[in-house]
Scaffold this motif. Structure first.
Motif, PDB file in Angstrom:
ATOM      1  N   THR B 235     -37.346  46.836 -12.959  1.00 48.85           N
ATOM      2  CA  THR B 235     -36.625  47.160 -11.729  1.00 48.85           C
ATOM      3  C   THR B 235     -35.935  45.914 -11.214  1.00 48.85           C
ATOM      4  O   THR B 235     -36.327  44.795 -11.548  1.00 48.85           O
ATOM      5  CB  THR B 235     -37.564  47.661 -10.610  1.00 48.85           C
ATOM      6  OG1 THR B 235     -38.414  46.588 -10.201  1.00 48.85           O
ATOM      7  CG2 THR B 235     -38.408  48.833 -11.064  1.00 48.85           C
ATOM      8  N   GLY B 236     -34.911  46.133 -10.381  1.00 48.08           N
ATOM      9  CA  GLY B 236     -34.230  45.000  -9.768  1.00 48.08           C
ATOM     10  C   GLY B 236     -32.894  45.412  -9.189  1.00 48.08           C
ATOM     11  O   GLY B 236     -32.427  46.523  -9.453  1.00 48.08           O
ATOM     12  N   PRO B 309     -37.937  37.253  -7.170  1.00 55.16           N
ATOM     13  CA  PRO B 309     -37.941  38.078  -5.953  1.00 55.16           C
ATOM     14  C   PRO B 309     -37.157  39.359  -6.181  1.00 55.16           C
ATOM     15  O   PRO B 309     -36.003  39.307  -6.612  1.00 55.16           O
ATOM     16  CB  PRO B 309     -37.255  37.190  -4.905  1.00 55.16           C
ATOM     17  CG  PRO B 309     -37.427  35.800  -5.405  1.00 55.16           C
ATOM     18  CD  PRO B 309     -37.458  35.882  -6.898  1.00 55.16           C
ATOM     19  N   GLY B 310     -37.809  40.513  -5.950  1.00 58.98           N
ATOM     20  CA  GLY B 310     -37.133  41.799  -6.104  1.00 58.98           C
ATOM     21  C   GLY B 310     -37.007  42.255  -7.534  1.00 58.98           C
ATOM     22  O   GLY B 310     -36.378  43.266  -7.795  1.00 58.98           O
TER      23      GLY B 310
END
Lengths: 294, 326, 314
Positions: B235-236, B309-310
């Motif tokens: 995911t991202g 991050p993310g």
């Protein structure tokens, strides 16, 4: 009416020597629902009764005894006697020797005729195909049971007429299945290869077409046997089927109807015999359909 | 536009096939913020469509759904819900094939008016006017006339607009899109994507968009989740995933991107076939097709882990991925 | 014009079909064994008498001429004379048709009342206990010969309660309804299993379609979903099913009229067939075929009205 492709053909390489394909889909028998086996058990029992009727039946089914007519059930006459004093139990057993073969023939003959005609239509195409399939259209457009009545009227009373009438009617479904299957298989690579190798059509039919079709046929066959048996019983009930004094379930129900208030078992038991056979066959047909769909 | 709208944890969809259990969706977790657009990418059979349908409770009756679903309709934060609760309340869905998704024996205006009648307590007249309003909103010309038409009398693009109007008729905060452009002509695809984008900002509506087509997802989504064999593997944010994939499957998917407008979700360019849900391979399910596969890939199940991050990936050797060599 | 064009085309297809049916009936009965002249003139008639009868019936003409004459007569409503009663077949049919129309009408009504709810429930509760029960009863119903069911109903209902007559027909409306109920119920028991089975399959395929998902997703549920999304889509195929069943229903009427001693067309056909009364058999068959063809036609028209898509269809 073409059938969905069966996994049995997937990945079959275009070899010169065609692979032997197992009858039906692999594992089909293993995931057959229990009801099929219940049905097979019931039908097998009927067949046994038909074969062994002379051994099991306590009396000659045609033996008349006017002194003891319309007797109630006793140890001597398990189901009492009919209006002519014949033993009802023995007659119910013996009737299996009439209803069973005619029911089966009335379904198998159209299946065979349909298979042959469908294969002819599929393999030869052109005018053969046109003639056969147009005839099929006409038969299907006709109100089915009316045709049976007319045919039975024209051919005269008896088992033969009913079987012929059924064959004339019911071949269409099988012909369509087989033709669709032949057309599908004919275009597969390995059949071309097999043709080149000089295999006769008959062998192509047996090895490549028949295994796929047999499953679908088994779905239709039991209900056709039920229909043929019911029709035979109906015609006999109407006095247009098996002539007396032969023991036949439908005719026995007709004999028993006037005495329904006093001797209720007389008309009831032959009917139960038909219902039992019908249930057994329906269980086979329905279970098979479930297994094929699943 | 803050706070989570939807939280899905460890979603599992199980079918009972001839006494054998098949789990085509196997532990999917995802969150969605209000107004956010999430894309789920994957091949056919990856479980992306089933995941979507289990969020709105439209799976066939022989399916069992496990896991935790939470949705925030009017609340501060998401609360657990039974899938049927959101029918007509907060979540709507549009399908791939607008012809089969519209009731063939119902005039399209009547179909769109169903929602307002059921949930807004509108009378017949009022609901009909609302339907025409919605048809205008989704860009259907001469809506008064078209409301009286049957689905088969409309073009594919118009049908999909009717489908969207139907979905909007219940004023959803989340619109699920199950490959809504795949069955359409290329030029119509663009229009429908544009419309969805516009509606999203205008109505502040979150979107989950499922597709095999990364180009389409790139156009409409903020964030991306890549699904393979019943699990999310990466995911991202869309741009970051495109620029620097952290899972070999994502990379493979990108190099095999079908031309915009391909009508099937079968991808060519990746060796082998997606695994059969009846027989998933152990460990990383992509390993048998992966160019970078190592011995430890098949040793144990790998879960999503944060790489930046993310950004998360299920790959344990993301450092091996060479990138697209731009 | 679309839908009316469809109906018109369908009507045009019926006409050659009817000629075909008359031809088949005529041809089949040509090969029937037995000498009609002998039947009419009696066993003691001389050869000269027989010739005279043959000449008067036109039996000496070619088959084709006979067919042409038959078709001509049929078109004028002349179905010939019964060998037995010497009355015009058309008037015999006229006397009997009311009973059969009653039987079919009430029977069909009961079929719908039984089949639609059971088929719908069976589909909505697929693979649940109630579905298994309905399907089991269906298998049982399919295996029961209609005439036997009739006899059993007479035994269990008519005899024990005394509420229903065991046979015959009445004069007034209520007498007729009273007499027809058990036979019609028998007919319904015999035919409903097929309709239930077909309706169930049709409903299931409708329930699995995408537009049902669409309906459910916007909150349409329960009876509203069934009414507005399911029934109309399943109705067309359901009506076609009933129409296909019509031939079977007619055969059921033949058997059931005999069981309950109802003086209808079916009983007439059986009596004519037993007595080898050729013109009567021909007349009855023709009428039955006409009835089936008409029912098919009606069902096509109703289906076309129900389904907006048939507009431009062929």
């Amino acid at each position: 009416m073409t059938s969905p492709p069966s996994p049995a053909y997937e990945g079959v390489p275009p070899t010169i020597e065609p692979l032997e394909v197992p009858i039906g889909e692999r594992g089909l028998w293993r995931r057959m629902p229990k009801k099929v086996w219940v049905g097979v058990g019931i039908v097998a029992t009927y067949i046994l009764v038909a074969l062994l009727a002379p051994v099991i039946a306590p009396y000659d089914p045609l033996l008349i005894n006017p002194a003891n007519s319309l007797a109630s059930p006793t140890a001597d006459h398990l189901l009492g006697t009919d209006q002519l004093g014949r033993d009802i139990f023995s007659r119910v057993l013996y009737a299996a020797r009439v209803d069973l073969p005619i029911g089966f023939l009335g379904a198998f003959l159209p299946a065979i005729a349909g298979t042959l005609l469908g294969a002819l239509a599929g393999f030869y195409g052109r005018w053969v195909d046109t003639v056969i399939m147009r005839t099929a259209d006409v038969v299907q457009a006709f109100p089915a049971y009316i045709l049976v009545i007319v045919l039975v009227f024209a051919l005269g009373q008896g088992a033969r007429s009913i079987i012929i009438a059924f064959t004339v009617l019911a071949w269409v479904v099988y012909a369509r299945i087989i033709r669709g299957e032949v057309l599908r298989v004919r275009d597969l690579d390995y059949v071309h290869a097999a043709r080149v190798a000089g295999l006769r059509n008959l062998r192509i039919l047996r090895v490549h077409v028949f295994p796929n079709v047999i499953n679908q046929t088994i779905v239709y066959l039991p209900s056709d046997i039920v229909f043929a048996t019911l029709a035979l019983a109906s015609f006999s009930f109407l006095g247009l089927g098996i002539p007396p004094p032969t023991a036949e379930w439908g005719a026995m129900i007709a004999d028993g109807q006037p005495f329904i208030t006093t001797n209720w078992w007389f008309a009831t038991v032959p009917g139960l015999a038909i219902v039992g056979l019908g249930l057994g066959l329906s269980l086979i047909g329905e279970g098979f359909e479930e297994a094929l769909r699943g | 536009m803050s706070g989570n709208l939807l939280e899905v944890t460890d979603l599992r969809v199980t079918f009972d096939v001839h006494g054998r259990r098949v789990t085509p969706v196997d532990g999917v977790s995802l969150t969605l913020e209000r107004g956010e657009a999430l894309g789920i990418a994957g091949e056919s059979g990856s479980g992306k469509s089933l995941s979507l349908k289990s969020i709105i409770g439209l799976l066939p009756p022989n399916a069992t759904v496990g896991g935790d679903l939470r949705f925030a309709l009017d609340q501060e934060s998401p609360i657990p819900y039974a899938p049927a609760d959101v029918h007509g309340h907060g979540i709507s869905i549009i399908f791939q094939e607008p012809m089969t998704a519209l009731n063939p024996t119902m005039r399209v205006g009547d179909l769109i008016a169903e929602g307002p009648k059921l949930h807004k307590g509108m009378g017949k007249k009022e609901a009909e006017e609302r339907a025409i309003e919605l048809m205008r909103l989704v860009g259907i010309p001469t809506p008064e006339r078209r409301a009286r038409m049957w689905p088969h009398q409309l073009s594919g693009g118009l049908r999909q607009r009717v489908m969207i109007a139907t979905a909007l008729s219940v004023e959803p905060q989340l619109l699920l899109c199950d490959e809504p452009t795949t069955a359409l002509d290329v030029s119509i695809q663009d229009q429908i994507l544009g419309l969805l984008q516009e509606l999203r900002t205008r109505l502040n509506m979150a979107i989950i968009f499922v597709s095999h087509d990364l180009a389409v997802l790139g156009e409409i989504c903020d964030r991306l989740a890549i699904m393979y064999a019943g699990r999310i593997v990466e995911t991202g944010p869309v741009d970051e995933v495109f620029a620097d994939p952290q899972h070999p499957y994502t990379e493979a998917l990108m190099t095999s991107v079908p031309s915009f407008g391909a009508t099937t979700d079968m991808l060519i360019g990746i060796e082998g076939r997606p695994p059969d849900p009846r027989d998933f391979p152990p460990g990383c399910r992509f390993a048998p097709r992966c160019d970078y596969a190592q011995e430890d890939c098949t040793a144990a199940d790998h879960h999503l882990a944060s790489v930046a991050p993310g950004r998360t990936t299920a790959c344990i050797h993301p450092e091996l991925i060479e990138g697209l060599g731009q | 014009m679309g839908r009316f064009g469809f109906v018109g085309k369908r009507l045009l297809q019926v006409i050659p079909m009817l000629f075909g049916i008359v031809l088949v009936v005529f041809m089949v009965l040509q090969v029937t064994p037995g000498d009609p002249a002998r039947q009419i003139a009696g066993l003691r008639a001389s050869e000269a008498d027989l010739d005279e009868v043959r000449e008067s019936l036109g039996l000496n003409d070619s088959v084709l001429e006979q067919y042409g004459r038959y078709v001509g007569n049929v078109l004028q409503g002349d179905l010939g004379f019964s060998y037995k009663s010497r009355k015009p077949v058309a008037s015999i049919i006229g006397d009997r048709i009311g009973v059969t129309v009653w039987l079919m009408g009430v029977g069909l009504l009961l079929v719908v009342l039984i089949s639609v709810p059971l088929g719908v429930i069976s589909a909505l509760r697929k693979d649940r206990p109630i579905d298994h029960i309905i399907r089991g009863l269906g298998l049982l119903g399919m295996s029961m010969p209609a005439f036997w069911t009739g006899v059993i109903l007479l035994l269990l209902v008519a005899n024990t309660t005394g509420w229903f007559p065991s046979g015959g027909f009445g004069e007034t409306f209520w007498e007729k309804a009273h007499h027809i109920f058990l036979p019609a119920l028998t007919l319904a028991i015999a035919s409903s299993p097929f309709i239930i089975r077909g309706l169930r399959a049709e409903m299931i395929s409708v329930l699995e379609s995408d537009y049902i998902s669409t309906g459910r997703s916007i909150g349409v549920a329960g009876s509203r979903l069934v009414r507005r999304f399911v029934l109309r889509n399943a109705a067309g195929p359901g009506i076609t099913l009933v129409a296909i069943e019509a031939g079977f229903l007619l055969f059921g009427a033949v058997v059931i009229e005999t069981t309950f001693a109802l003086p209808g067309l079916g009983q007439g056909l059986v009596i004519a067939a037993r007595g080898r009364d050729l013109p009567s058999v021909q007349g009855y068959t023709l009428l039955f075929a006409l009835a089936v063809v008409t029912i098919y036609l009606l069902s096509d028209i109703i289906t076309a009205i129900l389904d907006p898509r048939v507009e431009v269809g062929k």
